[in-house]
Design an enzyme around this catalytic site. Structure first.
Site: not given
Length: 246
Positions: A209, A46, A27
């Site tokens: 959600d 990372r 994102r």
């Protein structure tokens, strides 16, 4: 701790003083490619991808923190202490708890409840009220209004557990009763780090959600289509800078 740090390979000056903090590194890449001008990558350690560019002429960076308060706290701390970042805005996803909050709605996290002990560690074992910076909160609300985007403002809950065994025991019913809007996993930590180090922070969330209804978006949608919160965050940072908040 000198720069680069153990987790960020950027050189001094690579980060703007204002940084967006999505959890998902992809994102962060999407935000840089879609919303920033002249963006360049400044970190890939990372896979915590980070980029710096401009928005309406204002330098701004974006870094993917990964999931959870510990990871978000590491990056927030290093950005503030080692790279001089002064304004941090988390832009992330959340699960709605209230029935009137719908899928894809945007939430401004005024405060962040939590089951984590990180802020008690910072605050001598007492309960710290992890809250957003009012200036950043105000300009984000104004930016949303200017774009005609309806937002919810209130408390969220920053959870240490994604798969929470307390869910079956009415855990979310208590949040609903007390007016908590949604559950996420980073805001309380970022607010605590900012308070500890004299920086300013805000969290802007999109409902991915609904915990009570079971509705959900896909992982691809979460990565690339939650753009209203990013526009609100960026426009709010510009307004704040124009008022001397940078």
């Amino acid at each position: 701790m000198p720069t680069p740090t153990p987790h960020i390979s950027a050189a001094p000056g690579d980060f703007a003083e204002a940084v967006l903090l999505p959890g998902d590194p992809l994102r962060a890449k999407h935000i840089a490619e879609t919303h920033l001008e002249d963006a360049k990558q400044v970190n890939a350690v990372r896979n915590a991808f980070a980029y710096t560019g401009t928005h309406q002429g204002m330098p701004v960076s974006v870094l993917g923190t990964g999931m959870g308060i510990p990871s978000a706290s590491i990056y927030s701390s290093e950005l503030i202490v080692e790279y001089g970042v002064r304004r941090l805005v988390r832009v992330g996803s959340c699960g709605a708890v209230q029935d009137h909050v719908a899928l894809r709605d945007v939430i401004l996290a005024v405060g962040a409840c939590t089951d984590s002990n990180v802020n008690r560690a910072r605050y001598g074992g007492l309960d710290f009220a992890a809250t957003a910076d009012f200036g950043l909160l105000r300009t984000a609300a104004e930016a949303a209004e200017a774009r005609g985007i309806e937002v919810h403002a209130g408390n969220v809950h920053s959870s240490d557990l994604f798969y929470d065994p307390r869910a079956a025991a009415g855990y979310f019913d208590q949040m609903n009763k007390m007016g908590v809007l949604a559950v996420e996993m980073e805001a309380a930590g970022i607010y605590g780090v900012a308070a500890e180090n004299g920086a300013r922070a805000l969290t802007v969330l999109t409902v991915s959600d609904h915990i009570r209804s079971g509705e959900a978006t896909t992982s691809d949608e979460r990565q690339t289509t939650f753009d209203d919160m990013v526009r609100i965050a960026l426009d709010g940072l510009v307004l704040d800078a124009q008022r001397g908040g940078a």
